[in-house]
Design a protein around this motif. Structure first.
Motif, PDB file in Angstrom:
ATOM      1  N   ASN A 119       0.855  -1.181   0.000  1.00  0.00           N
ATOM      2  CA  ASN A 119       0.000   0.000   0.000  1.00  0.00           C
ATOM      3  C   ASN A 119       0.898   1.241   0.000  1.00  0.00           C
ATOM      4  O   ASN A 119       1.635   1.483   0.945  1.00  0.00           O
ATOM      5  CB  ASN A 119      -0.905  -0.016   1.230  1.00  0.00           C
ATOM      6  CG  ASN A 119      -1.903   1.124   1.244  1.00  0.00           C
ATOM      7  OD1 ASN A 119      -1.707   2.149   0.610  1.00  0.00           O
ATOM      8  ND2 ASN A 119      -2.989   0.948   1.978  1.00  0.00           N
ATOM      9  N   LEU A 120       0.829   2.041  -1.059  1.00  0.00           N
ATOM     10  CA  LEU A 120       1.745   3.156  -1.235  1.00  0.00           C
ATOM     11  C   LEU A 120       1.226   4.468  -0.678  1.00  0.00           C
ATOM     12  O   LEU A 120       1.794   5.524  -0.953  1.00  0.00           O
ATOM     13  CB  LEU A 120       2.086   3.316  -2.717  1.00  0.00           C
ATOM     14  CG  LEU A 120       2.789   2.116  -3.356  1.00  0.00           C
ATOM     15  CD1 LEU A 120       3.066   2.389  -4.817  1.00  0.00           C
ATOM     16  CD2 LEU A 120       4.079   1.785  -2.627  1.00  0.00           C
ATOM     17  N   MET A 121       0.143   4.433   0.103  1.00  0.00           N
ATOM     18  CA  MET A 121      -0.330   5.669   0.738  1.00  0.00           C
ATOM     19  C   MET A 121       0.752   6.189   1.681  1.00  0.00           C
ATOM     20  O   MET A 121       1.168   5.490   2.602  1.00  0.00           O
ATOM     21  CB  MET A 121      -1.623   5.416   1.504  1.00  0.00           C
ATOM     22  CG  MET A 121      -2.833   5.169   0.634  1.00  0.00           C
ATOM     23  SD  MET A 121      -4.288   4.722   1.618  1.00  0.00           S
ATOM     24  CE  MET A 121      -4.380   6.130   2.723  1.00  0.00           C
ATOM     25  N   CYS A 122       1.227   7.406   1.450  1.00  0.00           N
ATOM     26  CA  CYS A 122       2.353   7.912   2.227  1.00  0.00           C
ATOM     27  C   CYS A 122       1.930   9.053   3.144  1.00  0.00           C
ATOM     28  O   CYS A 122       0.991   9.786   2.858  1.00  0.00           O
ATOM     29  CB  CYS A 122       3.491   8.358   1.320  1.00  0.00           C
ATOM     30  SG  CYS A 122       3.064   9.679   0.189  1.00  0.00           S
ATOM     31  N   LYS A 123       2.656   9.188   4.237  1.00  0.00           N
ATOM     32  CA  LYS A 123       2.367  10.221   5.234  1.00  0.00           C
ATOM     33  C   LYS A 123       3.537  11.166   5.435  1.00  0.00           C
ATOM     34  O   LYS A 123       3.359  12.354   5.669  1.00  0.00           O
ATOM     35  CB  LYS A 123       2.004   9.551   6.566  1.00  0.00           C
ATOM     36  CG  LYS A 123       1.845  10.501   7.745  1.00  0.00           C
ATOM     37  CD  LYS A 123       0.675  11.447   7.561  1.00  0.00           C
ATOM     38  CE  LYS A 123       0.483  12.312   8.792  1.00  0.00           C
ATOM     39  NZ  LYS A 123      -0.580  13.298   8.598  1.00  0.00           N
ATOM     40  N   THR A 124       4.768  10.648   5.331  1.00  0.00           N
ATOM     41  CA  THR A 124       5.917  11.495   5.622  1.00  0.00           C
ATOM     42  C   THR A 124       7.055  11.170   4.683  1.00  0.00           C
ATOM     43  O   THR A 124       7.196  10.029   4.225  1.00  0.00           O
ATOM     44  CB  THR A 124       6.362  11.317   7.090  1.00  0.00           C
ATOM     45  OG1 THR A 124       7.401  12.252   7.395  1.00  0.00           O
ATOM     46  CG2 THR A 124       6.880   9.913   7.355  1.00  0.00           C
ATOM     47  N   ILE A 125       7.860  12.175   4.371  1.00  0.00           N
ATOM     48  CA  ILE A 125       9.029  11.999   3.511  1.00  0.00           C
ATOM     49  C   ILE A 125      10.127  12.937   3.992  1.00  0.00           C
ATOM     50  O   ILE A 125       9.876  14.115   4.244  1.00  0.00           O
ATOM     51  CB  ILE A 125       8.670  12.238   2.028  1.00  0.00           C
ATOM     52  CG1 ILE A 125       9.899  12.086   1.127  1.00  0.00           C
ATOM     53  CG2 ILE A 125       7.998  13.579   1.829  1.00  0.00           C
ATOM     54  CD1 ILE A 125       9.558  12.054  -0.350  1.00  0.00           C
ATOM     55  N   ILE A 126      11.361  12.409   4.155  1.00  0.00           N
ATOM     56  CA  ILE A 126      12.482  13.219   4.631  1.00  0.00           C
ATOM     57  C   ILE A 126      13.724  12.914   3.805  1.00  0.00           C
ATOM     58  O   ILE A 126      13.787  11.912   3.093  1.00  0.00           O
ATOM     59  CB  ILE A 126      12.801  12.964   6.122  1.00  0.00           C
ATOM     60  CG1 ILE A 126      13.361  11.551   6.297  1.00  0.00           C
ATOM     61  CG2 ILE A 126      11.595  13.195   6.998  1.00  0.00           C
ATOM     62  CD1 ILE A 126      14.126  11.346   7.580  1.00  0.00           C
TER      63      ILE A 126
END
Length: 326
Positions: free
Chosen positions: A88-95
């Motif tokens: 599931n590629l639903m994303c919440k955060t990226i750094i």
């Protein structure tokens, strides 16, 4: 279109609940960039996090996936990776860490990584099936925060080293299992923003300090934490406005709404960023974008409205090396 290559220092990029907006400082106007023009009409435009890398920005969008937006061609597309894997590629955060490695936290606990070339995105692993809200990389350790599961500390290869939570014994017990932000500071400390205050982890990875309303934090519900160029710490809260912590006085100074006399009309701030001149940008809920001048204390508004004439929610702000504000 004239593109964005020659206007880096004049364009302001804002991610909102209603998509992506571009603000031109010279003309004092906004252009809404609608992702509907090129992708599925059912796309939910609730952008929760944003990262700029090379000629692209990456948008984390609720109920969708990670979208790549090319700043030269102004073309959005679904980021192509892991097409044949059942994730599931639903994303919440990226750094992006200090080595320019990019970390992407997903809703079902998976973490994806890529190098600065962005040519290949791989699955790093998953320590638990829970939505990831924050990731922090310090030295060779990875700190992963969850909505209701506390924090996992893992080594760089994905092996669990320690779990932090409300039911863990000291020195690993948190104020709350609801984690909103994990921030590593210059002095080696890690500040953890939770639903019930701040936990501070020292260089030995032990919780050494807690901060909440009982010791001058303006509100317990923390949304963002950032460190400025003077090593001061800025904390945004859900209901208590903005707080500044200085290493010189070890005290939280409150910057909050003054009725009828302040541009900070609401005390709900979701995100913070600082530009190279020390100006603090504040993303607020239903109150648009604000700037805070650290020299004179002035708060100013950059109003962005949705199609109903309401001030939009600013979920995330980032400033790149060219001082473009996203």
């Amino acid at each position: 279109s004239r593109g964005l290559g020659d206007v880096y220092k004049r364009q302001l990029w804002i991610c909102t609940r209603n998509g992506l907006c571009k603000y031109n400082r010279q003309r004092n106007d906004f252009t809404r960039i609608s992702l509907n023009a090129l992708i599925d009409k059912t796309l939910n435009h609730d952008v929760t996090n944003i990262l700029q890398a090379n000629d692209s920005i990456y948008l984390c969008i609720i109920n969708e996936h990670l979208y790549q937006y090319n700043t030269k061609s102004e073309q959005p597309k679904l980021s192509p990776y892991l097409d044949n894997q059942n994730i599931n590629l639903m994303c919440k955060t990226i750094i992006k860490d200090k080595n320019s490695k990019i970390w992407i936290g997903l809703y079902e606990g998976n973490i994806l990584t890529t190098d600065s070339s962005l040519k290949e995105i791989k699955r790093w692993g998953a320590l638990r099936n829970a939505p990831i809200t924050s990731i922090c990389v310090r030295k060779n350790d990875v700190w992963i925060g969850y909505i209701d599961e506390g924090i996992d500390k893992a080594d760089i290869n994905g092996n669990l080293l320690q779990h932090y939570g409300i039911n863990e014994p000291a020195p690993f017990n948190l104020l709350s299992n609801s984690i909103y932000k994990i921030k590593s500071l210059y002095n080696g400390e890690i500040w953890i923003g939770t639903f019930k205050g701040i936990n501070i982890i020292n260089d030995n990875d032990n919780i050494a300090i807690t901060a909440n309303q009982f010791n001058n934090l303006p509100h317990n519900s923390i949304r963002d934490i950032t460190e400025d160029k003077n090593k001061g710490v800025w904390v945004s809260t859900w209901g208590g406005g903005l707080a500044h912590y200085s290493k010189y006085n070890y005290y939280f100074r409150h910057i909050k709404r003054i009725p009828f006399h302040s541009e900070l009309a609401r005390n709900i701030i979701s995100s913070i960023a600082e530009d190279e001149k020390g100006l603090i940008y504040l993303g607020s809920e239903n109150d648009g974008l604000k700037t805070y001048n650290t020299n004179n204390g002035d708060v100013k508004s950059i109003n962005v409205y949705n199609k109903y004439g309401e001030l939009i929610n600013i979920k995330s702000i980032a400033i790149d090396k060219n001082q473009t504000i996203w």
